[in-house]
Design a protein around this motif. Structure first.
Motif, PDB file in Angstrom:
ATOM      1  N   GLN A   3     -30.000 -10.597  36.813  1.00  0.00           N
ATOM      2  CA  GLN A   3     -30.557 -10.159  35.537  1.00  0.00           C
ATOM      3  C   GLN A   3     -29.482 -10.289  34.474  1.00  0.00           C
ATOM      4  O   GLN A   3     -28.337  -9.892  34.703  1.00  0.00           O
ATOM      5  N   LEU A   4     -29.865 -10.825  33.317  1.00  0.00           N
ATOM      6  CA  LEU A   4     -28.900 -11.166  32.282  1.00  0.00           C
ATOM      7  C   LEU A   4     -29.264 -10.477  30.968  1.00  0.00           C
ATOM      8  O   LEU A   4     -30.431 -10.505  30.554  1.00  0.00           O
ATOM      9  N   VAL A   5     -28.253  -9.906  30.314  1.00  0.00           N
ATOM     10  CA  VAL A   5     -28.473  -9.242  29.024  1.00  0.00           C
ATOM     11  C   VAL A   5     -27.405  -9.718  28.041  1.00  0.00           C
ATOM     12  O   VAL A   5     -26.207  -9.460  28.255  1.00  0.00           O
ATOM     13  N   GLU A   6     -27.853 -10.391  26.982  1.00  0.00           N
ATOM     14  CA  GLU A   6     -26.933 -10.880  25.964  1.00  0.00           C
ATOM     15  C   GLU A   6     -26.698  -9.834  24.883  1.00  0.00           C
ATOM     16  O   GLU A   6     -27.554  -8.992  24.613  1.00  0.00           O
ATOM     17  N   SER A   7     -25.548  -9.922  24.253  1.00  0.00           N
ATOM     18  CA  SER A   7     -25.232  -9.061  23.112  1.00  0.00           C
ATOM     19  C   SER A   7     -24.198  -9.768  22.255  1.00  0.00           C
ATOM     20  O   SER A   7     -23.611 -10.780  22.665  1.00  0.00           O
ATOM     21  N   GLY A   8     -23.981  -9.226  21.050  1.00  0.00           N
ATOM     22  CA  GLY A   8     -22.935  -9.757  20.185  1.00  0.00           C
ATOM     23  C   GLY A   8     -23.418 -10.620  19.049  1.00  0.00           C
ATOM     24  O   GLY A   8     -22.616 -11.065  18.219  1.00  0.00           O
ATOM     25  N   GLY A   9     -24.713 -10.873  18.984  1.00  0.00           N
ATOM     26  CA  GLY A   9     -25.231 -11.661  17.882  1.00  0.00           C
ATOM     27  C   GLY A   9     -25.194 -10.889  16.582  1.00  0.00           C
ATOM     28  O   GLY A   9     -24.909  -9.693  16.553  1.00  0.00           O
ATOM     29  N   GLY A  10     -25.502 -11.590  15.496  1.00  0.00           N
ATOM     30  CA  GLY A  10     -25.517 -10.932  14.200  1.00  0.00           C
ATOM     31  C   GLY A  10     -25.517 -11.931  13.068  1.00  0.00           C
ATOM     32  O   GLY A  10     -25.747 -13.128  13.276  1.00  0.00           O
ATOM     33  N   LEU A  11     -25.252 -11.414  11.870  1.00  0.00           N
ATOM     34  CA  LEU A  11     -25.204 -12.228  10.658  1.00  0.00           C
ATOM     35  C   LEU A  11     -23.743 -12.434  10.273  1.00  0.00           C
ATOM     36  O   LEU A  11     -22.971 -11.467  10.198  1.00  0.00           O
ATOM     37  N   ARG A  19     -18.406 -13.344  18.911  1.00  0.00           N
ATOM     38  CA  ARG A  19     -18.282 -13.496  20.352  1.00  0.00           C
ATOM     39  C   ARG A  19     -19.526 -12.911  21.015  1.00  0.00           C
ATOM     40  O   ARG A  19     -19.820 -11.720  20.883  1.00  0.00           O
ATOM     41  N   LEU A  20     -20.230 -13.774  21.712  1.00  0.00           N
ATOM     42  CA  LEU A  20     -21.393 -13.334  22.472  1.00  0.00           C
ATOM     43  C   LEU A  20     -20.961 -12.952  23.879  1.00  0.00           C
ATOM     44  O   LEU A  20     -20.057 -13.556  24.448  1.00  0.00           O
ATOM     45  N   SER A  21     -21.634 -11.949  24.408  1.00  0.00           N
ATOM     46  CA  SER A  21     -21.412 -11.529  25.791  1.00  0.00           C
ATOM     47  C   SER A  21     -22.727 -11.584  26.544  1.00  0.00           C
ATOM     48  O   SER A  21     -23.794 -11.377  25.968  1.00  0.00           O
ATOM     49  N   CYS A  22     -22.631 -11.839  27.817  1.00  0.00           N
ATOM     50  CA  CYS A  22     -23.799 -11.838  28.690  1.00  0.00           C
ATOM     51  C   CYS A  22     -23.425 -11.061  29.946  1.00  0.00           C
ATOM     52  O   CYS A  22     -22.613 -11.532  30.746  1.00  0.00           O
ATOM     53  N   ALA A  23     -23.992  -9.875  30.070  1.00  0.00           N
ATOM     54  CA  ALA A  23     -23.725  -9.026  31.224  1.00  0.00           C
ATOM     55  C   ALA A  23     -24.747  -9.313  32.312  1.00  0.00           C
ATOM     56  O   ALA A  23     -25.958  -9.336  32.045  1.00  0.00           O
ATOM     57  N   ALA A  24     -24.253  -9.516  33.511  1.00  0.00           N
ATOM     58  CA  ALA A  24     -25.128  -9.866  34.629  1.00  0.00           C
ATOM     59  C   ALA A  24     -25.144  -8.765  35.675  1.00  0.00           C
ATOM     60  O   ALA A  24     -24.123  -8.122  35.941  1.00  0.00           O
ATOM     61  N   SER A  25     -26.293  -8.551  36.240  1.00  0.00           N
ATOM     62  CA  SER A  25     -26.408  -7.661  37.387  1.00  0.00           C
ATOM     63  C   SER A  25     -26.877  -8.485  38.572  1.00  0.00           C
ATOM     64  O   SER A  25     -27.515  -9.515  38.404  1.00  0.00           O
ATOM     65  N   ASN A  77     -18.546  -9.120  35.741  1.00  0.00           N
ATOM     66  CA  ASN A  77     -19.880  -9.740  35.779  1.00  0.00           C
ATOM     67  C   ASN A  77     -20.344 -10.151  34.385  1.00  0.00           C
ATOM     68  O   ASN A  77     -21.498  -9.913  34.006  1.00  0.00           O
ATOM     69  N   THR A  78     -19.461 -10.754  33.630  1.00  0.00           N
ATOM     70  CA  THR A  78     -19.770 -11.083  32.244  1.00  0.00           C
ATOM     71  C   THR A  78     -19.303 -12.493  31.903  1.00  0.00           C
ATOM     72  O   THR A  78     -18.227 -12.915  32.338  1.00  0.00           O
ATOM     73  N   VAL A  79     -20.126 -13.184  31.134  1.00  0.00           N
ATOM     74  CA  VAL A  79     -19.753 -14.482  30.586  1.00  0.00           C
ATOM     75  C   VAL A  79     -19.757 -14.355  29.066  1.00  0.00           C
ATOM     76  O   VAL A  79     -20.554 -13.602  28.502  1.00  0.00           O
ATOM     77  N   TYR A  80     -18.854 -15.070  28.423  1.00  0.00           N
ATOM     78  CA  TYR A  80     -18.663 -14.967  26.990  1.00  0.00           C
ATOM     79  C   TYR A  80     -18.838 -16.322  26.311  1.00  0.00           C
ATOM     80  O   TYR A  80     -18.648 -17.372  26.920  1.00  0.00           O
ATOM     81  N   LEU A  81     -19.179 -16.266  25.038  1.00  0.00           N
ATOM     82  CA  LEU A  81     -19.169 -17.457  24.203  1.00  0.00           C
ATOM     83  C   LEU A  81     -18.477 -17.086  22.898  1.00  0.00           C
ATOM     84  O   LEU A  81     -19.043 -16.368  22.076  1.00  0.00           O
ATOM     85  N   GLN A  82     -17.227 -17.532  22.750  1.00  0.00           N
ATOM     86  CA  GLN A  82     -16.493 -17.325  21.512  1.00  0.00           C
ATOM     87  C   GLN A  82     -16.860 -18.445  20.556  1.00  0.00           C
ATOM     88  O   GLN A  82     -16.677 -19.625  20.878  1.00  0.00           O
ATOM     89  N   LYS A 106     -31.516 -27.712  31.053  1.00  0.00           N
ATOM     90  CA  LYS A 106     -32.056 -26.355  31.150  1.00  0.00           C
ATOM     91  C   LYS A 106     -32.950 -26.170  32.362  1.00  0.00           C
ATOM     92  O   LYS A 106     -33.130 -25.036  32.840  1.00  0.00           O
ATOM     93  N   GLY A 107     -33.489 -27.257  32.889  1.00  0.00           N
ATOM     94  CA  GLY A 107     -34.312 -27.176  34.083  1.00  0.00           C
ATOM     95  C   GLY A 107     -33.542 -26.781  35.339  1.00  0.00           C
ATOM     96  O   GLY A 107     -34.148 -26.396  36.342  1.00  0.00           O
ATOM     97  N   LEU A 108     -32.219 -26.853  35.281  1.00  0.00           N
ATOM     98  CA  LEU A 108     -31.396 -26.476  36.431  1.00  0.00           C
ATOM     99  C   LEU A 108     -31.256 -24.963  36.567  1.00  0.00           C
ATOM    100  O   LEU A 108     -30.871 -24.461  37.612  1.00  0.00           O
ATOM    101  N   TYR A 109     -31.562 -24.232  35.493  1.00  0.00           N
ATOM    102  CA  TYR A 109     -31.242 -22.811  35.419  1.00  0.00           C
ATOM    103  C   TYR A 109     -32.417 -21.961  35.877  1.00  0.00           C
ATOM    104  O   TYR A 109     -33.556 -22.171  35.466  1.00  0.00           O
ATOM    105  N   ASP A 110     -32.110 -20.984  36.740  1.00  0.00           N
ATOM    106  CA  ASP A 110     -33.141 -20.182  37.383  1.00  0.00           C
ATOM    107  C   ASP A 110     -33.384 -18.844  36.688  1.00  0.00           C
ATOM    108  O   ASP A 110     -34.485 -18.295  36.779  1.00  0.00           O
ATOM    109  N   TYR A 111     -32.356 -18.312  36.059  1.00  0.00           N
ATOM    110  CA  TYR A 111     -32.451 -16.983  35.461  1.00  0.00           C
ATOM    111  C   TYR A 111     -32.003 -17.063  33.999  1.00  0.00           C
ATOM    112  O   TYR A 111     -31.020 -17.738  33.684  1.00  0.00           O
ATOM    113  N   TRP A 112     -32.733 -16.305  33.154  1.00  0.00           N
ATOM    114  CA  TRP A 112     -32.479 -16.339  31.716  1.00  0.00           C
ATOM    115  C   TRP A 112     -32.429 -14.925  31.153  1.00  0.00           C
ATOM    116  O   TRP A 112     -33.157 -14.044  31.608  1.00  0.00           O
ATOM    117  N   GLY A 113     -31.591 -14.751  30.130  1.00  0.00           N
ATOM    118  CA  GLY A 113     -31.607 -13.504  29.393  1.00  0.00           C
ATOM    119  C   GLY A 113     -32.675 -13.537  28.308  1.00  0.00           C
ATOM    120  O   GLY A 113     -33.393 -14.528  28.155  1.00  0.00           O
TER     121      GLY A 113
END
Length: 122
Positions: A3-11, A19-25, A77-82, A106-113
């Motif tokens: 399970q994936l939850v992104e955060s860090g977006g904004g204006l 910096r975006l973060s994606c926390a995985a469980s 358990n986190t991936v980032y995008l700076q 994108k067809g390779l990916y099984d789980y999405w936030g």
């Protein structure tokens, strides 16, 4: 299952950074390859970057090379995008995704936030 939850977006203004973060469980994060994708209004979801489960291999979409950096912390358990030197054309909903395979399709990916909105003003 991951399970994936992104955060860090904004204006942000053009030229700024986020910096975006994606926390995985789930137990399989540390052996999953992770990717970031984005989708602008009226456009298809497109590849941004991916990182292997070891962190040793990365691929970037050409328009973000030299500006964006993908990284991961398997202990957290986190991936980032700076994202630096942001441009108005980077405006989109950004999604992280997980796969046992490796690549930009994108067809390779099984789980999405659920995505996080990034808006870059000019």
């Amino acid at each position: 299952q991951v399970q994936l939850v992104e955060s860090g977006g904004g204006l942000v203004q053009a030229g700024g950074s986020l910096r975006l973060s994606c926390a995985a469980s789930g137990r399989t994060f540390s052996t999953s390859n992770m990717g970031w994708f984005r989708q602008a209004p009226g456009k298809e979801r497109e590849f941004v970057a991916t990182i292997s489960w070891t962190g040793r291999a990365t691929i970037y979409e050409d328009s973000v090379k030299g500006r964006f950096t993908i990284s991961r912390d398997n202990d957290k358990n986190t991936v980032y995008l700076q994202m630096n030197s942001l441009k108005p054309e980077d405006t989109a909903v950004y999604y992280c995704a997980a796969t046992k395979r490796f690549g930009r399709d994108k067809g390779l990916y099984d789980y999405w936030g659920q995505g996080t909105q990034v808006t870059v003003s000019s």
